[in-house]
Scaffold this motif. Sequence first.
Motif, short mmCIF file in Angstrom:
data_model
loop_
_atom_site.label_atom_id
_atom_site.label_comp_id
_atom_site.label_asym_id
_atom_site.label_seq_id
_atom_site.Cartn_x
_atom_site.Cartn_y
_atom_site.Cartn_z
N ALA A 169 0.83 -1.21 0.00
CA ALA A 169 0.00 0.00 0.00
C ALA A 169 0.86 1.26 0.00
CB ALA A 169 -0.94 0.00 1.20
N GLY A 170 2.00 1.22 0.70
CA GLY A 170 2.88 2.38 0.75
C GLY A 170 3.46 2.74 -0.60
N ASP A 171 3.72 1.74 -1.43
CA ASP A 171 4.24 1.99 -2.78
C ASP A 171 3.15 2.42 -3.74
OD1 ASP A 171 6.79 1.35 -1.98
OD2 ASP A 171 6.68 -0.74 -2.66
N PHE A 172 1.95 1.88 -3.55
CA PHE A 172 0.86 2.16 -4.49
C PHE A 172 0.21 3.51 -4.23
CE2 PHE A 172 -3.48 1.97 -6.06
CZ PHE A 172 -3.32 1.42 -7.32
N PHE A 173 -0.12 3.79 -2.97
CA PHE A 173 -0.85 5.01 -2.63
C PHE A 173 0.11 6.18 -2.42
CE2 PHE A 173 -3.93 1.72 -1.69
CZ PHE A 173 -5.11 2.27 -2.18
N LEU A 174 0.78 6.57 -3.51
CA LEU A 174 1.66 7.73 -3.50
C LEU A 174 0.90 8.94 -4.01
CD1 LEU A 174 4.98 6.18 -4.88
CD2 LEU A 174 4.44 6.75 -2.51
N PRO A 175 1.20 10.14 -3.47
CA PRO A 175 0.45 11.34 -3.87
C PRO A 175 0.80 11.79 -5.30
CG PRO A 175 2.24 11.92 -2.37
CD PRO A 175 2.19 10.42 -2.43
N SER A 176 0.03 11.35 -6.26
CA SER A 176 0.23 11.72 -7.67
C SER A 176 -1.12 12.09 -8.26
CB SER A 176 0.86 10.55 -8.43
OG SER A 176 0.88 10.81 -9.81
N LEU A 177 -1.25 13.33 -8.71
CA LEU A 177 -2.53 13.78 -9.26
C LEU A 177 -2.93 12.99 -10.49
CD1 LEU A 177 -2.55 17.69 -9.02
CD2 LEU A 177 -3.87 16.05 -7.69
N SER A 275 6.01 -10.96 -18.20
CA SER A 275 6.73 -10.02 -17.33
C SER A 275 7.82 -9.25 -18.06
CB SER A 275 7.33 -10.77 -16.15
OG SER A 275 8.07 -9.90 -15.32
N SER A 276 8.68 -9.94 -18.79
CA SER A 276 9.79 -9.29 -19.48
C SER A 276 9.28 -8.28 -20.50
CB SER A 276 10.66 -10.35 -20.16
OG SER A 276 11.72 -9.74 -20.88
N ARG A 277 8.26 -8.68 -21.24
CA ARG A 277 7.70 -7.78 -22.25
C ARG A 277 7.07 -6.54 -21.61
NH1 ARG A 277 3.68 -10.89 -25.75
NH2 ARG A 277 2.32 -10.70 -23.92
N MET A 278 6.42 -6.72 -20.49
CA MET A 278 5.79 -5.59 -19.80
C MET A 278 6.85 -4.62 -19.28
SD MET A 278 2.76 -7.71 -17.87
CE MET A 278 1.87 -6.32 -17.18
N ARG A 279 7.99 -5.14 -18.81
CA ARG A 279 9.09 -4.27 -18.39
C ARG A 279 9.59 -3.44 -19.57
NH1 ARG A 279 9.65 -3.33 -12.99
NH2 ARG A 279 9.26 -5.25 -11.84
N LEU A 531 3.35 -4.19 -11.28
CA LEU A 531 4.16 -5.28 -11.84
C LEU A 531 5.12 -5.83 -10.78
CD1 LEU A 531 4.82 -6.99 -14.27
CD2 LEU A 531 6.38 -5.19 -15.07
N ASP A 532 5.68 -4.95 -9.96
CA ASP A 532 6.55 -5.40 -8.86
C ASP A 532 5.77 -6.32 -7.91
OD1 ASP A 532 8.68 -3.96 -9.84
OD2 ASP A 532 8.42 -2.27 -8.49
N ALA A 533 4.53 -5.92 -7.61
CA ALA A 533 3.70 -6.73 -6.71
C ALA A 533 3.39 -8.09 -7.33
CB ALA A 533 2.41 -5.99 -6.39
N TRP A 534 3.08 -8.10 -8.62
CA TRP A 534 2.78 -9.37 -9.29
C TRP A 534 4.01 -10.27 -9.33
CZ3 TRP A 534 -0.04 -6.57 -13.89
CH2 TRP A 534 -1.28 -6.11 -13.43
N HIS A 538 4.51 -13.95 -7.89
CA HIS A 538 5.06 -14.99 -8.74
C HIS A 538 6.18 -15.75 -8.04
CE1 HIS A 538 7.86 -16.46 -11.86
NE2 HIS A 538 6.78 -16.68 -12.59
N ARG A 539 7.14 -15.01 -7.47
CA ARG A 539 8.26 -15.64 -6.77
C ARG A 539 7.77 -16.46 -5.57
NH1 ARG A 539 10.70 -10.55 -7.89
NH2 ARG A 539 10.19 -9.80 -5.80
N SER A 540 6.82 -15.90 -4.85
CA SER A 540 6.30 -16.59 -3.67
C SER A 540 5.57 -17.88 -4.07
CB SER A 540 5.34 -15.66 -2.91
OG SER A 540 4.93 -16.23 -1.70
N LEU A 541 4.79 -17.82 -5.15
CA LEU A 541 4.09 -19.01 -5.61
C LEU A 541 5.04 -20.08 -6.11
CD1 LEU A 541 1.03 -17.47 -7.52
CD2 LEU A 541 1.01 -18.67 -5.33
N CYS A 542 6.11 -19.64 -6.78
CA CYS A 542 7.10 -20.61 -7.27
C CYS A 542 7.71 -21.41 -6.13
CB CYS A 542 8.22 -19.88 -8.04
SG CYS A 542 7.73 -19.35 -9.70
N ILE A 543 7.85 -20.79 -4.98
CA ILE A 543 8.36 -21.50 -3.80
C ILE A 543 7.25 -22.31 -3.15
CG2 ILE A 543 9.41 -21.22 -1.53
CD1 ILE A 543 10.61 -18.58 -2.55
N GLY A 544 6.08 -21.70 -3.01
CA GLY A 544 4.99 -22.34 -2.29
C GLY A 544 4.45 -23.60 -2.94
#
Length: 561
Positions: A169-177, A275-279, A531-534, A538-544
């Motif tokens: 939430a701290g990364d997403f809810f940044l003050p940007s008009l 992911s790579s294409r979106m980056r 994308l960072d959150a996704w 992704h990394r967490s699921l790969c382990i889980g």
Amino acid sequence: MVHTREELDQLAAEYTSDTLSCIHTVQDFCDRHSKWLIQRETELEMMRDIIVRAEKINLTSDHFKKSENKLKAFGEFLWSKVSQVTAESRAQELEKELECLLQDTLKGLEKLTLFLEAVEKLAVTSLSFFREENPLCRLPTGTSAAAVRSVIASARRACPLLIHFQRDAGDFFLPSLVNAESLAFQLDKYMRVSQELCEKLQKSSDSISFLGMNYGKEKQACKNDPCSNLTNEAIQTMFDHLTHLTNIRLDRHFRMAYLFKGAALRFVGLLSQRSSRMRQFLEALEEAAVQLDRMKMGASISSVAGSSVGFVGGVVSIVGLALAPVTAGASVILTLVGVGLGITSGVNSLATGITELSVNSYHGKKSNEIFQSYMEDVETILECLEQAASPIILNSVPHVRNVAAGVAILVKTTGMVGKGIDTAVDCASAMKVLKSDEMVSSVAKVVSQEVKAARNVPNMAADLTDFGQLAKGTPLALSKSARAGFIALNSIFMGLDLFFICKDSISLAKGSKNDVSKVIRGRASLWKTELDAWERIHRSLCIGIWKFRKSMEVLQRPFYS
């Protein structure tokens, strides 16, 4: 290592205590949710008010094209262009107001995060441990094991909804008009989903009273304790089982896989593919923003130079005309010099305006194309997330070996899963999602709303000119050459030149950023956080998913029989 009965009792008390603590967190948040919701609704209304005021700072041509009162709307459009000198300062004030507002929002979301974590842990808590016949399950007086199991079962049914909150939430809810509408949409979604969660959980958690509770650490007197005659082997077995249960609840990767269940492999496959294409898309958007800023900088420098020449030409022309009666026409040469400077200024302004329009149009169209391609991938991923959060999903995850055949995607995870793990996953056939017409319609509606909020980018190829650019790139600029014979008209154009000099000089001093590049950067920054959150999911699921089946077997195994 050999464990004693006392150590087993202590571990059981801690497991019980942690479970009841999570239930208390859930119940406390649900009880206060109405107040929490009112605070968020107030913040949401204030956020929407900021959005409305921000839109009026720099209106586009769509404002009067789509308005019923064309004349009034056109007047508002012109005024927003004329008042652009103070536009940036007004936008900064609104952004500061948004920043103060979001500080309160983030505090509220911190409370929500604690609640969500408690629900997540309860969902992976053993049901079999909390049975009346288990002597290690010592609950406070007035609290039944059935009530605890009811809360755990409710948490398991509701936990897929937690997928909606898997972002920082701290990364997403940044003050940007430029992103305010997306922030408002996401906050509104958090409110709706949290309300649904509370409705699913409150009834079962309300059956447990926490008055005078020691969270399971108190020991009830038990005359006939069936565990008193346990063999050392049985104690070790129970201790190991309970240790595994404790570790399972603390394992965030398993908890993530548990939330996704049948959709885990599909999400891993989709993101691995995109992911790579979106980056690359986001990097291309950033490059387009850089080019727009460079053009804006060059145009501002050219405008200051051209307007300065025009201003000097106007002064010379006025002096020449004013002295003509005194010098018997000899000062007309000054007027001719002024005419020459005016023509030079006009040609420079016209060339600058046309060049800026051309460059802006090119990069604006390019940015739109990139963004549209990016959003196609976003829609696919959002649809997968919405389906995963739906209760109409298979609740079992097949063993990875069973889906390795017919490989379509190679999922490589570095640094997180461990050395030598390269897994092939067929994302198209790994899982079959149960789709009803109602579910498809619901998912499509939610995804459409979310993409619409996130996609809210103005047509970057249109409305790229401001009032100054319009004046510089039209016959108004060329008319400088015809103003030489009129002192009053010269004075007017000198005023315009002075206006452009001040406006563009201020712009240069502040870095001369293109308005559209600000929108591009704002959107790119927002989607980078998504994308960072996704990718974290992704990394967490790969382990889980590797230990999912084994952990599920431990979780479902009867604890005491």
